[in-house]
Design a protein around this motif. Structure first.
Motif, PDB file in Angstrom:
ATOM      1  N   VAL A  32       0.545  -1.140   0.052  1.00 61.16           N
ATOM      2  CA  VAL A  32      -0.297   0.140   0.628  1.00 61.16           C
ATOM      3  C   VAL A  32       0.891   1.514   0.172  1.00 61.16           C
ATOM      4  N   ASP A  33       1.008   2.434  -1.253  1.00 61.19           N
ATOM      5  CA  ASP A  33       1.009   3.271  -1.427  1.00 61.19           C
ATOM      6  C   ASP A  33       0.146   4.569  -1.156  1.00 61.19           C
ATOM      7  N   TYR A  34       0.079   5.600   0.018  1.00 58.30           N
ATOM      8  CA  TYR A  34      -0.799   7.071   0.240  1.00 58.30           C
ATOM      9  C   TYR A  34       0.240   7.850  -0.664  1.00 58.30           C
ATOM     10  N   CYS A  35      -1.234   8.617  -1.207  1.00 63.88           N
ATOM     11  CA  CYS A  35      -0.687   9.987  -2.036  1.00 63.88           C
ATOM     12  C   CYS A  35      -1.735  11.219  -1.946  1.00 63.88           C
ATOM     13  N   GLU A  36      -1.212  12.392  -0.567  1.00 63.26           N
ATOM     14  CA  GLU A  36      -1.449  13.049  -0.271  1.00 63.26           C
ATOM     15  C   GLU A  36      -2.004  14.038  -1.592  1.00 63.26           C
ATOM     16  N   VAL A  37      -2.608  14.358  -2.495  1.00 65.16           N
ATOM     17  CA  VAL A  37      -3.150  15.317  -3.149  1.00 65.16           C
ATOM     18  C   VAL A  37      -4.119  16.830  -3.286  1.00 65.16           C
ATOM     19  N   TYR A  38      -4.002  17.000  -1.587  1.00 59.32           N
ATOM     20  CA  TYR A  38      -4.672  17.884  -1.124  1.00 59.32           C
ATOM     21  C   TYR A  38      -4.151  18.283   0.119  1.00 59.32           C
ATOM     22  N   ARG A  39      -4.443  19.733   0.264  1.00 55.79           N
ATOM     23  CA  ARG A  39      -4.469  19.175   1.760  1.00 55.79           C
ATOM     24  C   ARG A  39      -5.547  20.831   2.358  1.00 55.79           C
ATOM     25  N   ARG A  40      -5.502  20.411   3.058  1.00 56.99           N
ATOM     26  CA  ARG A  40      -7.851  21.475   4.165  1.00 56.99           C
ATOM     27  C   ARG A  40      -6.539  22.841   4.795  1.00 56.99           C
ATOM     28  N   GLU A  41      -6.986  23.606   4.928  1.00 49.93           N
ATOM     29  CA  GLU A  41      -6.577  25.087   5.307  1.00 49.93           C
ATOM     30  C   GLU A  41      -7.417  25.526   5.741  1.00 49.93           C
ATOM     31  N   LEU A  42      -7.287  26.776   7.039  1.00 49.42           N
ATOM     32  CA  LEU A  42      -7.766  27.063   7.770  1.00 49.42           C
ATOM     33  C   LEU A  42      -8.463  28.532   6.633  1.00 49.42           C
ATOM     34  N   PRO A  43      -9.244  29.073   6.472  1.00 48.92           N
ATOM     35  CA  PRO A  43      -9.842  29.642   5.208  1.00 48.92           C
ATOM     36  C   PRO A  43      -9.181  31.537   6.141  1.00 48.92           C
ATOM     37  N   ARG A  44      -8.307  32.149   5.621  1.00 46.17           N
ATOM     38  CA  ARG A  44      -7.982  33.246   5.644  1.00 46.17           C
ATOM     39  C   ARG A  44      -9.777  34.406   5.844  1.00 46.17           C
ATOM     40  N   CYS A  45      -9.967  35.124   7.116  1.00 49.62           N
ATOM     41  CA  CYS A  45     -11.082  35.881   7.418  1.00 49.62           C
ATOM     42  C   CYS A  45     -11.054  36.594   8.562  1.00 49.62           C
ATOM     43  N   ASP A  46     -11.574  37.686   8.516  1.00 50.48           N
ATOM     44  CA  ASP A  46     -11.396  38.451   9.841  1.00 50.48           C
ATOM     45  C   ASP A  46     -12.758  38.065  10.826  1.00 50.48           C
ATOM     46  N   LEU A  47     -12.520  38.245  12.104  1.00 52.51           N
ATOM     47  CA  LEU A  47     -13.392  38.342  12.824  1.00 52.51           C
ATOM     48  C   LEU A  47     -15.313  38.203  12.679  1.00 52.51           C
ATOM     49  N   SER A  48     -14.949  39.174  12.194  1.00 61.71           N
ATOM     50  CA  SER A  48     -15.443  40.373  11.834  1.00 61.71           C
ATOM     51  C   SER A  48     -16.883  40.259  10.782  1.00 61.71           C
ATOM     52  N   ALA A  49     -16.416  38.811   9.782  1.00 62.98           N
ATOM     53  CA  ALA A  49     -16.764  38.431   8.521  1.00 62.98           C
ATOM     54  C   ALA A  49     -18.105  37.407   9.373  1.00 62.98           C
ATOM     55  N   PHE A  50     -18.070  36.685   9.570  1.00 69.01           N
ATOM     56  CA  PHE A  50     -19.351  35.839  10.520  1.00 69.01           C
ATOM     57  C   PHE A  50     -20.366  36.635  11.005  1.00 69.01           C
ATOM     58  N   ASN A  51     -20.136  37.749  11.936  1.00 70.82           N
ATOM     59  CA  ASN A  51     -21.054  38.731  12.439  1.00 70.82           C
ATOM     60  C   ASN A  51     -22.002  39.492  11.464  1.00 70.82           C
ATOM     61  N   HIS A  52     -21.160  40.166  10.541  1.00 71.50           N
ATOM     62  CA  HIS A  52     -21.223  40.739   9.010  1.00 71.50           C
ATOM     63  C   HIS A  52     -21.928  39.804   8.194  1.00 71.50           C
ATOM     64  N   LEU A  53     -22.433  38.248   8.236  1.00 69.18           N
ATOM     65  CA  LEU A  53     -23.067  37.914   7.519  1.00 69.18           C
ATOM     66  C   LEU A  53     -24.215  36.761   8.108  1.00 69.18           C
ATOM     67  N   VAL A  54     -24.519  37.038   9.834  1.00 69.81           N
ATOM     68  CA  VAL A  54     -25.564  36.761  10.333  1.00 69.81           C
ATOM     69  C   VAL A  54     -25.911  38.119  10.377  1.00 69.81           C
ATOM     70  N   ASP A  55     -26.075  39.114  10.054  1.00 71.87           N
ATOM     71  CA  ASP A  55     -26.921  40.586  10.495  1.00 71.87           C
ATOM     72  C   ASP A  55     -28.167  40.743  10.454  1.00 71.87           C
ATOM     73  N   ASP A  56     -28.259  40.104   8.710  1.00 69.65           N
ATOM     74  CA  ASP A  56     -29.615  39.807   8.869  1.00 69.65           C
ATOM     75  C   ASP A  56     -30.555  38.670   9.201  1.00 69.65           C
ATOM     76  N   GLY A  57     -30.354  38.239  10.683  1.00 71.14           N
ATOM     77  CA  GLY A  57     -31.327  36.594  10.911  1.00 71.14           C
ATOM     78  C   GLY A  57     -29.817  35.512  11.052  1.00 71.14           C
TER      79      GLY A  57
END
Length: 259
Positions: free
Chosen positions: A159-184
C-alpha cells in the motif's frame, strides 16, 4: 410543492467550490442559505510528484479515492493512458463516485464501493478481501485516516499513499461572520467534518461561538457527535442520511417538517 424550509436560515460550511448544488437544493425548498466555508482545499501540484505518478501509476492494481477532492487532485498529476489495463477503482462517498465517473468510462465495470460509503464498508467489498501481493494506491488529503491502508496491508497488499490535497483554515477576519448574520442568525448549521467544527470556532468571536453552540447542527456521521459535544454544543444534533448533497437536503427537510 410546499416550501418546507421557509423561514429557516441554514449555515453552509462546506468548502466554497462544493457548496453550489447543496445551496440550490435548500433554496429550492425555501431556506435562506448563508455561505461560510470553514475549510479551504488546496490541491497539491509539484513536478516531482507529477513525474513519479506519471511514471509509476501503471504499476498499481487498485486505486482508491477517499473524496472528490482526491479525484480532482489525483487526475491532475498523471496521464490516464498510463493506467494499467484492468485497474480496479474504489471510492468513498457518492460525490467521489460521480467525480470519478466523470473521468472513467464504464466505471461500474471496474468500481469497488461499499454502502454507506465509508472506509469500513469499502473494506467489506469482495474484491478487497484477497489482495495479497497486489499494489494499491490510496489518494487522500494530508493527515487522512490510515484505516484503509493499515487493513489492506494486513491482508498482504503493498500500500502507498498519495496526498493530493491539503485542508487549510480560510483566511478571514473574525468580524466576517457577524456581518454575514446581520439579517438573521442561522437556525441550523451544516458541518461535515471534525476539522470543520474546530475551524468554525477559529473563525468567529466568543459571542458568536456561544450562539452557534445553541442551534441545531447537521452532522454527517455518528462519529462526529462526540466531537461536537466536546466542543460544548448544547442543542439538537441531526445526523444526515448520507454525506451527499441530496442526503443532507432530505434530512434537513425532514427535521424542519417534524418541528
Amino acid at each position: 410543492m410546499p416550501s418546507v424550509l421557509k423561514g429557516q436560515v441554514i449555515l453552509n460550511t462546506r468548502p466554497r467550490h462544493q457548496q453550489v448544488e447543496l445551496t440550490a437544493l435548500l433554496e429550492r425548498d425555501g431556506a435562506r442559505v448563508l455561505s461560510f466555508p470553514v475549510i479551504e482545499i488546496e490541491l497539491t501540484a509539484n513536478d516531482a510528484l507529477r513525474q513519479r505518478l506519471d511514471r509509476d501509476i501503471g504499476l498499481y492494481d487498485v486505486l482508491l479515492f477517499v473524496s472528490r477532492n482526491a479525484v480532482e487532485g489525483a487526475f491532475q498529476l498523471f496521464d490516464m493512458a498510463r493506467l494499467a489495463t484492468g485497474t480496479t477503482f474504489g471510492v468513498i462517498g457518492g460525490a467521489t463516485r460521480q467525480a470519478l465517473a466523470n473521468r472513467i468510462e464504464n466505471l461500474d465495470h471496474c468500481l469497488v464501493a461499499g454502502e454507506p460509503y465509508n472506509s469500513e464498508a469499502l473494506l467489506e467489498a469482495e474484491v478487497l478481501q484477497l489482495v495479497a501481493g497486489k499494489r494499491i494506491m490510496i489518494f487522500r488529503g494530508q493527515q487522512g485516516r490510515n484505516l484503509l491502508g493499515d487493513e489492506l496491508a494486513a491482508r498482504g497488499a503493498e500500500v502507498d499513499y498519495c496526498e493530493v490535497y491539503r485542508r487549510e483554515l480560510p483566511r478571514c477576519d473574525l468580524s466576517a461572520f457577524n456581518h454575514l448574520v446581520d439579517d438573521g442568525f442561522p437556525t441550523l448549521a451544516i458541518l461535515t467534518s471534525n476539522e470543520g467544527m474546530h475551524n468554525l470556532f477559529e473563525l468567529v468571536d466568543a459571542a458568536a461561538a456561544e450562539r452557534l453552540r445553541q442551534i441545531p447542527w447537521l452532522l454527517i456521521s455518528e462519529r462526529m457527535r462526540e466531537s461536537a459535544l466536546k466542543l460544548g454544543h448544547n442543542a439538537p444534533i441531526v445526523i444526515a442520511q448520507s454525506a451527499s448533497d441530496e442526503g443532507i437536503q432530505q434530512t434537513i427537510c425532514e427535521w424542519a417538517d417534524q418541528r
